[in-house]
Motif scaffolding. Sequence first.
Motif, PDB file in Angstrom:
ATOM      1  N   PHE B 107       0.861  -1.170   0.000  1.00 39.84           N
ATOM      2  CA  PHE B 107       0.000   0.000   0.000  1.00 39.84           C
ATOM      3  C   PHE B 107       0.899   1.222   0.000  1.00 39.84           C
ATOM      4  O   PHE B 107       2.077   1.140   0.325  1.00 39.84           O
ATOM      5  N   VAL B 109       0.935   5.725   0.610  1.00 40.67           N
ATOM      6  CA  VAL B 109       0.237   6.954   0.964  1.00 40.67           C
ATOM      7  C   VAL B 109       0.666   7.980  -0.061  1.00 40.67           C
ATOM      8  O   VAL B 109       1.857   8.264  -0.192  1.00 40.67           O
ATOM      9  N   GLN B 116      -4.117  13.617   1.254  1.00 38.35           N
ATOM     10  CA  GLN B 116      -3.376  12.361   1.274  1.00 38.35           C
ATOM     11  C   GLN B 116      -4.351  11.199   1.291  1.00 38.35           C
ATOM     12  O   GLN B 116      -5.375  11.242   1.953  1.00 38.35           O
ATOM     13  N   TYR B 117      -4.020  10.162   0.529  1.00 38.88           N
ATOM     14  CA  TYR B 117      -4.881   8.997   0.449  1.00 38.88           C
ATOM     15  C   TYR B 117      -4.032   7.758   0.692  1.00 38.88           C
ATOM     16  O   TYR B 117      -2.889   7.689   0.245  1.00 38.88           O
ATOM     17  N   ILE B 118      -4.629   6.753   1.342  1.00 37.77           N
ATOM     18  CA  ILE B 118      -3.983   5.452   1.442  1.00 37.77           C
ATOM     19  C   ILE B 118      -4.501   4.643   0.267  1.00 37.77           C
ATOM     20  O   ILE B 118      -5.708   4.527   0.060  1.00 37.77           O
ATOM     21  N   LEU B 145       4.336   9.329  -0.030  1.00 37.54           N
ATOM     22  CA  LEU B 145       4.897   9.668   1.273  1.00 37.54           C
ATOM     23  C   LEU B 145       5.285   8.444   2.069  1.00 37.54           C
ATOM     24  O   LEU B 145       6.070   8.525   3.001  1.00 37.54           O
ATOM     25  N   LEU B 146       4.695   7.309   1.760  1.00 36.53           N
ATOM     26  CA  LEU B 146       4.984   6.108   2.533  1.00 36.53           C
ATOM     27  C   LEU B 146       4.590   4.921   1.687  1.00 36.53           C
ATOM     28  O   LEU B 146       3.571   4.954   1.016  1.00 36.53           O
ATOM     29  N   THR B 153       8.540  -1.302   5.649  1.00 40.51           N
ATOM     30  CA  THR B 153       7.884   0.002   5.486  1.00 40.51           C
ATOM     31  C   THR B 153       8.924   0.978   5.002  1.00 40.51           C
ATOM     32  O   THR B 153      10.003   1.064   5.559  1.00 40.51           O
ATOM     33  N   ILE B 155       9.487   4.750   4.752  1.00 42.50           N
ATOM     34  CA  ILE B 155       8.910   6.002   5.243  1.00 42.50           C
ATOM     35  C   ILE B 155       9.657   7.130   4.579  1.00 42.50           C
ATOM     36  O   ILE B 155      10.876   7.237   4.702  1.00 42.50           O
ATOM     37  N   GLY B 156       8.936   7.969   3.870  1.00 43.62           N
ATOM     38  CA  GLY B 156       9.575   9.020   3.103  1.00 43.62           C
ATOM     39  C   GLY B 156       9.824  10.245   3.929  1.00 43.62           C
ATOM     40  O   GLY B 156       9.082  10.553   4.845  1.00 43.62           O
ATOM     41  N   GLN B 157      10.927  10.968   3.632  1.00 42.79           N
ATOM     42  CA  GLN B 157      11.220  12.197   4.343  1.00 42.79           C
ATOM     43  C   GLN B 157      11.434  13.330   3.382  1.00 42.79           C
ATOM     44  O   GLN B 157      12.573  13.619   3.037  1.00 42.79           O
ATOM     45  N   PRO B 158      10.442  14.068   2.940  1.00 41.86           N
ATOM     46  CA  PRO B 158       9.042  13.710   3.096  1.00 41.86           C
ATOM     47  C   PRO B 158       8.533  12.728   2.062  1.00 41.86           C
ATOM     48  O   PRO B 158       7.468  12.146   2.227  1.00 41.86           O
ATOM     49  N   GLU B 216      12.318   0.212   6.971  1.00 45.14           N
ATOM     50  CA  GLU B 216      12.273  -0.362   8.309  1.00 45.14           C
ATOM     51  C   GLU B 216      11.681  -1.750   8.161  1.00 45.14           C
ATOM     52  O   GLU B 216      10.609  -1.909   7.590  1.00 45.14           O
ATOM     53  N   LEU B 218       9.691  -4.787   9.427  1.00 42.37           N
ATOM     54  CA  LEU B 218       8.676  -4.988  10.452  1.00 42.37           C
ATOM     55  C   LEU B 218       8.807  -6.396  10.999  1.00 42.37           C
ATOM     56  O   LEU B 218       9.251  -7.305  10.299  1.00 42.37           O
TER      57      LEU B 218
END
Lengths: 121, 224
Positions: B107, B109, B116-118, B145-146, B153, B155-158, B216, B218
């Motif tokens: 999935f 984001v 923002q949508y998932i 974004l993610l 996972t 995770i974007g910055q941003p 990351e 999980l």
Amino acid sequence: MNKDKIFKLAKGFRGRAKNCIRIARERVEKALQYSYRDRRNKKRDMRSLWIERINAGTRLHGVNYGNFMHGLMKENIQLNRKVLSELSMHEPYSFKALVDISRNAFPGNKVPKKEGLSTVL
Amino acid sequence: MASSMCAAALSPSSAAAILSLPNRGLTLALLHRKARPFSFSVDRSSTSPAPLLSAPPLVSPSTLFSRKWKLSAAPEESPEEPEEPSVPEPVEAQIAAAATAKGEDVFAVVMIGSRQYIVFPGRFIYTQRLKGANVDDKIILNKVLLVGTRTKTYIGQPVVTNAAVHAVVEEQGLDKKVIVFKFKKKKNYRRTIGHRQPRTRIRITGITGYEDFPFETLPEMVPA
């Protein structure tokens, strides 16, 4: 608005308000005013709900909402509260990864607790 | 979803148990009977192209019962219950195939129109009207974004760099009508305006380009 439209909007109203035009017109006008106001309130309510959910999710991991958001801002993660609340509900492991990142970025304002004697001395 | 999956987990074990201990047919027949609605999936999996060894002939009431069920459900001539090692595989493969067909275990984001949508592959979302996009246009959304998979996972910055979400524009339409009613009391002021917000429906086809980003890992998730 003519009568048919009023009655269509008055479906489900209580008592004479769904059947008698004079009363229905008043109630429908009030309902439309409320919906105008509440379309603006809904945005506020939803944001407050998301914040509650994020707070609950982060406190499971020992971080509170304020410190969590501060850590995310520091790390330049721009996920909004809606998405964060959905992640805290449905993707717990991803959310925990986010909480860990935030905790590393901003450990929190911990005031060291003084013991009993040392406050006197 | 959880109940069907644990019931599917129940039936292979019951089928396996029946095979390994043919003498205990009676008690396990009760188990099989309870799992009957879900043993359908097990029977169907026996017709899959997995190699099936010849099963020992079981005369216990459980096999009679299951034979009746198979005749009513699937008219093919299939050998008796498949044996232990191949039974869990087809069921799990089926579930995995169903998951990949629909959701693909990824999935993202994504940010469209400052919202923002998932997003999951295969599903659609409604966004603000995308000007200049016609129906059946392929679109690439690059503000991701993610990205999340089953085990990792990103995770974007941003933003997750080089990640792209591919989508197809399905429809350019209008939202449901909203009545904007302005009213001032005792001043005889009423205004009624109808409003339909233009919106676009886009269907997500795939999420790519995130593999090289730091992730990351999980912890292992037990499928519910």
